[in-house]
Design a protein around this motif. Structure first.
Motif, PDB file in Angstrom:
ATOM      1  N   ALA A 221       0.832  -1.204   0.000  1.00 36.94           N
ATOM      2  CA  ALA A 221       0.000   0.000   0.000  1.00 36.94           C
ATOM      3  C   ALA A 221       0.869   1.257   0.000  1.00 36.94           C
ATOM      4  O   ALA A 221       0.549   2.245  -0.683  1.00 36.94           O
ATOM      5  CB  ALA A 221      -0.918  -0.009   1.221  1.00 36.94           C
ATOM      6  N   TYR A 222       1.959   1.230   0.757  1.00 34.18           N
ATOM      7  CA  TYR A 222       2.833   2.407   0.829  1.00 34.18           C
ATOM      8  C   TYR A 222       3.448   2.714  -0.535  1.00 34.18           C
ATOM      9  O   TYR A 222       3.433   3.858  -0.983  1.00 34.18           O
ATOM     10  CB  TYR A 222       3.937   2.175   1.859  1.00 34.18           C
ATOM     11  N   ARG A 223       3.989   1.689  -1.199  1.00 32.52           N
ATOM     12  CA  ARG A 223       4.629   1.917  -2.501  1.00 32.52           C
ATOM     13  C   ARG A 223       3.622   2.429  -3.523  1.00 32.52           C
ATOM     14  O   ARG A 223       3.919   3.344  -4.299  1.00 32.52           O
ATOM     15  CB  ARG A 223       5.274   0.623  -2.994  1.00 32.52           C
ATOM     16  N   ARG A 224       2.433   1.836  -3.527  1.00 34.58           N
ATOM     17  CA  ARG A 224       1.413   2.277  -4.485  1.00 34.58           C
ATOM     18  C   ARG A 224       1.018   3.727  -4.203  1.00 34.58           C
ATOM     19  O   ARG A 224       0.894   4.533  -5.123  1.00 34.58           O
ATOM     20  CB  ARG A 224       0.192   1.366  -4.412  1.00 34.58           C
ATOM     21  N   HIS A 225       0.837   4.035  -2.930  1.00 36.88           N
ATOM     22  CA  HIS A 225       0.474   5.405  -2.548  1.00 36.88           C
ATOM     23  C   HIS A 225       1.522   6.404  -3.021  1.00 36.88           C
ATOM     24  O   HIS A 225       1.182   7.455  -3.586  1.00 36.88           O
ATOM     25  CB  HIS A 225       0.323   5.489  -1.028  1.00 36.88           C
ATOM     26  N   MET A 226       2.793   6.087  -2.820  1.00 38.04           N
ATOM     27  CA  MET A 226       3.856   7.003  -3.186  1.00 38.04           C
ATOM     28  C   MET A 226       3.947   7.192  -4.698  1.00 38.04           C
ATOM     29  O   MET A 226       4.198   8.295  -5.185  1.00 38.04           O
ATOM     30  CB  MET A 226       5.197   6.504  -2.631  1.00 38.04           C
ATOM     31  N   VAL A 227       3.729   6.100  -5.452  1.00 37.96           N
ATOM     32  CA  VAL A 227       3.749   6.192  -6.916  1.00 37.96           C
ATOM     33  C   VAL A 227       2.608   7.095  -7.397  1.00 37.96           C
ATOM     34  O   VAL A 227       2.803   7.997  -8.229  1.00 37.96           O
ATOM     35  CB  VAL A 227       3.635   4.797  -7.565  1.00 37.96           C
ATOM     36  N   LEU A 228       1.408   6.876  -6.871  1.00 36.05           N
ATOM     37  CA  LEU A 228       0.255   7.667  -7.283  1.00 36.05           C
ATOM     38  C   LEU A 228       0.423   9.137  -6.903  1.00 36.05           C
ATOM     39  O   LEU A 228       0.115  10.037  -7.698  1.00 36.05           O
ATOM     40  CB  LEU A 228      -1.023   7.106  -6.648  1.00 36.05           C
ATOM     41  N   GLN A 229       0.917   9.389  -5.691  1.00 35.49           N
ATOM     42  CA  GLN A 229       1.106  10.774  -5.251  1.00 35.49           C
ATOM     43  C   GLN A 229       2.136  11.499  -6.119  1.00 35.49           C
ATOM     44  O   GLN A 229       1.973  12.668  -6.460  1.00 35.49           O
ATOM     45  CB  GLN A 229       1.554  10.804  -3.782  1.00 35.49           C
ATOM     46  N   THR A 230       3.207  10.788  -6.482  1.00 38.00           N
ATOM     47  CA  THR A 230       4.248  11.400  -7.322  1.00 38.00           C
ATOM     48  C   THR A 230       3.685  11.811  -8.667  1.00 38.00           C
ATOM     49  O   THR A 230       3.956  12.913  -9.166  1.00 38.00           O
ATOM     50  CB  THR A 230       5.415  10.418  -7.522  1.00 38.00           C
ATOM     51  N   ILE A 231       2.875  10.945  -9.267  1.00 38.08           N
ATOM     52  CA  ILE A 231       2.289  11.238 -10.579  1.00 38.08           C
ATOM     53  C   ILE A 231       1.303  12.402 -10.480  1.00 38.08           C
ATOM     54  O   ILE A 231       1.294  13.299 -11.323  1.00 38.08           O
ATOM     55  CB  ILE A 231       1.604   9.979 -11.148  1.00 38.08           C
ATOM     56  N   LYS A 232       0.484  12.414  -9.435  1.00 43.64           N
ATOM     57  CA  LYS A 232      -0.492  13.501  -9.261  1.00 43.64           C
ATOM     58  C   LYS A 232       0.204  14.834  -8.994  1.00 43.64           C
ATOM     59  O   LYS A 232      -0.232  15.884  -9.462  1.00 43.64           O
ATOM     60  CB  LYS A 232      -1.452  13.152  -8.128  1.00 43.64           C
ATOM     61  N   ARG A 233       1.296  14.790  -8.235  1.00 44.76           N
ATOM     62  CA  ARG A 233       2.043  16.017  -7.940  1.00 44.76           C
ATOM     63  C   ARG A 233       2.638  16.620  -9.225  1.00 44.76           C
ATOM     64  O   ARG A 233       2.779  17.842  -9.328  1.00 44.76           O
ATOM     65  CB  ARG A 233       3.135  15.741  -6.915  1.00 44.76           C
ATOM     66  N   LYS A 234       2.981  15.762 -10.174  1.00 45.71           N
ATOM     67  CA  LYS A 234       3.503  16.265 -11.448  1.00 45.71           C
ATOM     68  C   LYS A 234       2.478  17.163 -12.130  1.00 45.71           C
ATOM     69  O   LYS A 234       2.828  18.184 -12.736  1.00 45.71           O
ATOM     70  CB  LYS A 234       3.870  15.098 -12.380  1.00 45.71           C
TER      71      LYS A 234
END
Length: 283
Positions: A221-234
């Motif tokens: 869950a942590y890795r998925r969350h971080m990947v999604l947040q990084t893409i949204k922050r872009k």
């Protein structure tokens, strides 16, 4: 005055090389390649539901059931080549039905393809979003530099209305998909337009198709969350807007591999000859 002129001439030289290289790459696309890929590529638009999670599809389905008539698709492309136009023409054609909306007796129609930054049959739009992105202080306020480098000013010079048409479509869209874009600040005006639509229309959905998400093995869950947040922050960074978690939670991130699938072109002898022909043209 000579320094801005020399700078603009260097920019023009670079733009010319980019245009030539893109034309050569475009020339590699054979009719056979188009025929082999066209239908599967365009059909992927209709089957968007296969790329999303069940709860994400529920949000999409609510929009699809809200309005009557056909489900219209407008493709705004930032690709300068005619590849997508040829694929559309070979598969169904512009303004034609490309399938039925899954689960509903409604036509899905590909209404138009808009080249937001023009195409290779004319003057392509390269550069920055605004004068603040011109790093050289001496050139930033030079009107000639601005008219050559700031994309919106270039498009006013061309007077083609392509960008205005694309922005108008974004302002009316219920689902906006971003595919194959870095979401960088040199296209800030486009991400600002998408952001404005999301704010003005809370029901509008933004789907960002990510190659990185598709290729990563995310098992926690942590890795998925971080990947999604990084893409949204872009997206927020590209729009020059502070990150908003509430709005970010409305953004869907999906793997890009199933949308617009294309069989890679092999680097054959013909390409080798083409490369040999260009030796010395590019620095």
């Amino acid at each position: 005055q000579d320094e801005p002129l020399a700078y603009l001439q260097a920019c023009d030289h670079l733009s010319g090389h980019i245009h030539q290289w893109l034309e050569r790459e475009q020339g590699r696309i054979t009719d056979e390649f188009i025929q082999d890929n066209a239908k599967e590529c365009i059909d992927s638009i209709v089957h968007l539901n296969t790329m999303l999670q069940p709860e994400e599809n529920d949000r999409i389905d609510k929009l699809k059931m809200r309005d009557g008539g056909s489900w219209d698709v407008i493709v705004v492309t930032f690709n300068y080549t005619d590849l997508f136009d040829r694929i559309v023409d070979a598969a169904y054609g512009k303004g034609k039905k490309i399938g039925n909306v899954p689960g509903l007796s409604r036509d899905c129609v590909l209404r138009d393809v808009i080249h937001a930054h023009e195409a290779l049959d004319g003057c392509i739009v390269l550069g920055v979003n605004d004068e603040a992105q011109i790093a050289n202080d001496a050139f930033r306020d030079n009107l000639d530099v601005q008219r050559v480098l700031i994309k919106e000013r270039v498009q006013r010079q061309l007077a083609s209305y392509s960008d205005a048409r694309a922005l108008e479509e974004i302002s009316q869209s219920s689902i906006i998909c971003i595919f194959g874009m870095a979401m960088g600040r040199t296209d800030k005006r486009w991400w600002e337009a998408v952001y404005k639509r999301l704010i003005e229309s809370p029901e509008t959905i933004l789907i960002v198709f990510s190659h990185d998400l598709g290729k990563m093995e995310v098992h926690t869950a942590y890795r998925r969350h971080m990947v999604l947040q990084t893409i949204k922050r872009k997206f927020f960074d590209g729009a020059g807007i502070d990150f908003d978690q509430e709005l970010a939670d409305r953004i869907i991130v999906a793997p890009s591999q199933k949308l617009f699938p294309l069989t890679p072109i092999s680097r054959d002898d013909k390409v080798g000859e083409l490369q040999a022909d260009t030796t010395g043209d590019f620095s």
